[in-house]
Scaffold this active site. Structure first.
Site, PDB file in Angstrom:
ATOM      1  N   CYS A  87     -10.651 -45.092  -3.518  1.00 25.09           N
ATOM      2  CA  CYS A  87     -10.407 -44.333  -4.753  1.00 25.09           C
ATOM      3  C   CYS A  87      -9.093 -43.561  -4.625  1.00 25.09           C
ATOM      4  CB  CYS A  87     -11.547 -43.353  -5.009  1.00 25.09           C
ATOM      5  SG  CYS A  87     -13.168 -44.120  -5.088  1.00 25.09           S
ATOM      6  N   ASP A 491      14.118 -18.351  20.788  1.00 31.80           N
ATOM      7  CA  ASP A 491      15.231 -17.428  20.604  1.00 31.80           C
ATOM      8  C   ASP A 491      14.827 -16.144  21.341  1.00 31.80           C
ATOM      9  OD1 ASP A 491      17.456 -16.026  19.393  1.00 31.80           O
ATOM     10  OD2 ASP A 491      15.931 -15.067  18.136  1.00 31.80           O
ATOM     11  N   ASP A 693      13.553 -16.271  14.488  1.00 33.17           N
ATOM     12  CA  ASP A 693      13.249 -15.353  13.388  1.00 33.17           C
ATOM     13  C   ASP A 693      14.455 -15.046  12.515  1.00 33.17           C
ATOM     14  OD1 ASP A 693      14.660 -13.864  15.239  1.00 33.17           O
ATOM     15  OD2 ASP A 693      13.577 -12.013  14.796  1.00 33.17           O
ATOM     16  N   ASP A 697      18.918 -18.892  13.301  1.00 32.79           N
ATOM     17  CA  ASP A 697      17.995 -19.828  13.938  1.00 32.79           C
ATOM     18  C   ASP A 697      17.633 -20.988  13.017  1.00 32.79           C
ATOM     19  OD1 ASP A 697      17.805 -18.256  16.268  1.00 32.79           O
ATOM     20  OD2 ASP A 697      16.287 -16.983  15.336  1.00 32.79           O
TER      21      ASP A 697
END
Length: 798
Positions: A87, A491, A693, A697
């Site tokens: 389906c 980082d 963050d 980055d």
């Protein structure tokens, strides 16, 4: 001569001038069948006239070819009536055939379709119409409506339960007769009574299988319903035939109990499956229920309760102890602790004071807070979380696309095996009755439902459990890739450390004192928002040092800054910047090495005119996050290599890495070089997760197999990443990998059992070793077991 034309409107992003318009018009006019093109820069739309059916995909590709982006629009539909993977494939095909649709993903577990189309080429009504043409129901759904979607599901569950109970009541006397026959007791009902009991089950309670099976057949496809309808109809029809042709005084062998009980089992299985599927969406409902319906708004000194929809940005909302905070905002009055555990997974309340940000849905534990609203409705953090979790649950994992291909040919293959079984047994035994019953067993034991449910149910439960603990997974692809991560690159600043550096040492060169060094450094950092710049300004303010205004300030990406101060041309930044300008100081070099070995980050201050000399060093310290060591230990326990990528000097980076136990360090990496580090790791054959963050980055997050962003960082990082950690806790990185591995394991278990069940069950049924009733029960059990296995993920904790 005039020809009939069809217009196509499409949105375009990125056009800035008439030249852009000309390029787009020229590209579109070259498409086959295009009779005219009109591009409007103001509305950012193009109208393309075709001498025949329009081709939106060709139009979009032509727009992309000349460097612009065709605008896209997302639609969500609820789709009713789907029962198996076949389906799903039919609905997706129908949606993809609609002109303008770029992609369509249908989720059997949520009964939702997510469609991405070129903006302006199609609307929700057209998409719903396409779905309904295939025999299913469809309706557009909005984010706010999704929360209320539970009630129709509950109504359907109640109706299905009633059908199961009625079917069981009608089938019970038939089963009793069969059981008595086995025990030598004559409890068998007369043929006409069996007919009267079995027929309502077959054609009333089992009508859903005929309807869905007919729709599938009409669409040139097949599904579970078609198999059930064919199998039970054969058993019921054979019984009617033998009943009508039996000789007077002779009791015919009937199979009414087989058809009725089989339908009862399948109905029971679908009801249990629907209940279990409903629990997989519990995470979304729990999130939606976090938002209060009203807010206590203070206007003109009077507090009034208003529906949340009437609260506007800038309104001040009073929140009493124990109440949920209704909006995203900033505390302007009062103080207290706030429980954000349902949003971030952080179990300890967070202290809030004037100026602190608060998030709608969190609980004000104590204190009376007055909050100034900064976001409402779809812009709140809670709404964004819900959208992200819904998006992940609606997406399709790469492994599911392979399953879909198998499911597409599954039903035709089963029909072929059933036909071969019928012919083989008929020829082999000469008994048509036995041949039909054996073929019925083959039809009803083959179940594509479990194949269709294995992946989406595991993804729903896994992403929901992760969200409860502060891990937001953007899509199923990120979840599937995350399970295979073999290296995690961090980082440093803001990820492994608090990201709040402070000045620890001022090391002036000969002829320069501390005050002068700090004054000049603070002047250079006046226009920068870099954390190191704030640290210098804070130190200057603490010591009462006034910074003069800089002239010609210039940020030097990844290196530092330059400006004119008090008639001097100054540089402040990394050692690389000083070296590039041909400057050095042997005395300071020795001191710098000692500071770096202690984990300090250094900025060098130098003068390039009128003199050329190094003026001194500014050393910064940043506190390592408490959970960083545990995060590294957890990753190592998972067999994952840990890597640090930072722009800091090699000495400082190595000191922090050694402290945390990180395996490899890439230091003095420029912002655009982080993506190169990720590429290097991937070239070594590693599956790389990148944790960051900041804006700088973002390229590395995008380049990694899985980008993992801290929600405490920038929006750019979160938009780029596949996984967002709702609190700045690096320990959640290991949790992300763990939940991904467990979810993927559930997917593989579900698919394994679905395939094994059919691989074993079909040959047994074709061999005549399974009765239709037993085959029906096994079929129902397979789907339920797959969903229950996925639900065992609900208790996951990082």
């Amino acid at each position: 001569m005039s020809a009939t034309t069809t217009d196509l409107d499409i949105g375009i992003s990125g056009m800035t001038c008439a030249s852009c318009v000309g390029r787009v018009e020229k590209a579109l006019s070259r498409l086959p069948g295009v009779t005219s093109v009109s591009v409007n820069l103001a509305t950012e739309r193009a109208r393309v006239a075709f001498a025949g059916d329009p081709d939106p995909r060709a139009v979009a590709e032509a727009i992309e070819t000349v460097g612009f982006e065709p605008q896209r629009q997302d639609f969500d539909l609820t789709v009713g009536g789907m029962t198996c993977a076949s389906c799903v494939a039919r609905v997706e095909k129908a949606l993809l055939r609609v002109p303008g649709v770029e992609s369509a993903a249908v989720n059997l577990a949520t009964e939702r379709a997510h469609v991405t189309a070129y903006a302006g080429t199609v609307d929700a009504a057209r998409l719903a119409e396409a779905v309904e043409m295939t025999g299913f129901t469809a309706a557009s759904v909005s984010a706010t409506e999704s929360a209320a979607a539970e009630d129709p599901a509950q109504d359907r569950n109640r109706r299905d339960l009633h059908h199961v109970l009625i079917a069981a009541a009608l089938s019970a006397p038939l089963v009793l007769g069969m059981a008595g026959d086995l025990l030598g007791l004559n409890l068998m009902l007369p043929p006409w009574a069996q007919f009267l009991l079995a027929t309502p089950v077959q054609f009333w309670l089992g009508w859903r299988f005929y309807r869905a099976g007919f729709m599938a057949a009409r669409a040139g496809s097949g599904n579970m319903d078609l198999l059930v309808a064919l199998g039970t109809s054969a058993a019921w029809g054979l019984s009617v035939y033998t009943m009508l042709t039996a000789h007077p005084g002779h009791t015919p062998h009937l199979y009414f109990e087989a058809s009725a009980v089989l339908i009862t089992f399948v109905l029971l299985g679908k009801w249990l499956e629907a209940r279990a599927k409903g629990r997989t969406a519990a995470a979304i409902r729990a999130l939606m229920q976090l938002r209060p319906d009203t807010a206590r708004v203070r206007r003109d000194g009077v507090e009034v309760d208003l529906p949340i929809a009437q609260v506007r940005v800038g309104d001040r909302v009073a929140v009493r102890p124990g109440e949920r905070i209704p909006v995203d905002g900033r505390v302007v009055e009062g103080a207290g602790s706030v429980d954000e555990s349902m949003l971030t997974g952080e179990s300890l309340p967070v202290e809030k004071a004037p100026g602190s940000r608060v998030t709608g849905g969190s609980i004000n534990v104590d204190g009376l807070l007055l909050v100034e609203t900064v976001a409402v409705g779809a812009e709140t953090m809670l709404a964004k979380i819900v959208r992200m979790v819904e998006g992940a649950q609606a997406s399709k994992a790469p492994i599911q696309r392979l399953v879909d291909k198998v499911a597409a040919v599954f039903v035709p293959v089963v029909l072929g095996i059933a036909a071969a079984t019928l012919v083989g047994w008929w020829i082999g035994t000469g008994n048509a009755e036995t041949a039909i019953i054996t073929a019925v067993s083959v039809l009803v034991i083959a179940c594509p439902c479990a194949l269709g449910l294995a992946t989406p149910t595991a993804i729903m439960v896994g992403t929901g459990a992760a969200a409860r603990h502060g891990i937001l997974i953007k899509d199923a692809e990120a979840l599937e890739h995350a399970h295979a991560i073999t290296a995690v690159a961090f980082d440093k600043t803001g990820t492994l450390t608090e990201g709040k550096p402070r000045v620890t040492d001022l090391v002036p060169a000969d002829g320069v004192d501390d005050e002068k060094l700090l004054r000049l450094a603070a002047a250079l950092q006046t226009g920068s928002e870099h954390p190191l710049a704030r640290a210098v300004r804070d130190r200057a303010a603490e010591q009462g040092v006034a910074a003069p205004a800089p002239e010609g300030f210039k940020a030097l990406a990844g290196r530092g800054v330059s400006a004119g101060v008090e008639g001097r041309a100054l540089l402040l930044g990394s050692k690389r910047l000083i070296a590039e300008n041909g400057l050095s100081d042997a005395v300071l070099e020795a001191r710098a090495a000692a500071l770096e070995s202690a984990g300090r980050t250094l900025s060098w201050l130098a003068e390039t005119a009128p003199e050329r000399r190094v003026l001194g060093l500014v050393a910064f310290g940043d506190t390592v996050k408490e959970s960083a060591r545990a995060a590294v230990r957890s990753l190592k326990a998972q067999g994952v290599e840990t890597v640090m990528v930072t722009g800091d000097g090699a000495g400082a980076a190595r000191a922090v890495a050694a402290d945390l136990g990180i395996d490899r360090v890439f230091a003095e990496v420029l912002p655009d070089g982080k993506a190169d580090v990720v590429a290097t790791l991937k070239a070594e054959g590693k599956v790389v997760g990148m944790v960051g963050d900041g804006i700088n980055d973002a390229p590395a997050l995008a380049a990694a197999d899985v980008g993992i962003a801290m929600a405490t960082g920038t929006d750019v990082a979160m938009h780029t990443a596949g996984v967002t950690l709702m609190r700045g806790d690096p320990a959640l990185v290991a949790g992300s990998i763990d939940v991904s591995r467990r979810t993927y394991s559930k997917i593989r278990q579900g698919l394994f059992w679905a395939f094994i069940y059919n691989l074993v069950g079909i040959p047994l049924a074709a061999s005549g070793l399974l009765s239709p009733v037993l085959a029906g029960a096994a079929m129902a059990l397979s789907s339920v077991s797959v969903v229950l296995n996925a639900l065992s993920l609900r208790g996951w904790k990082p």
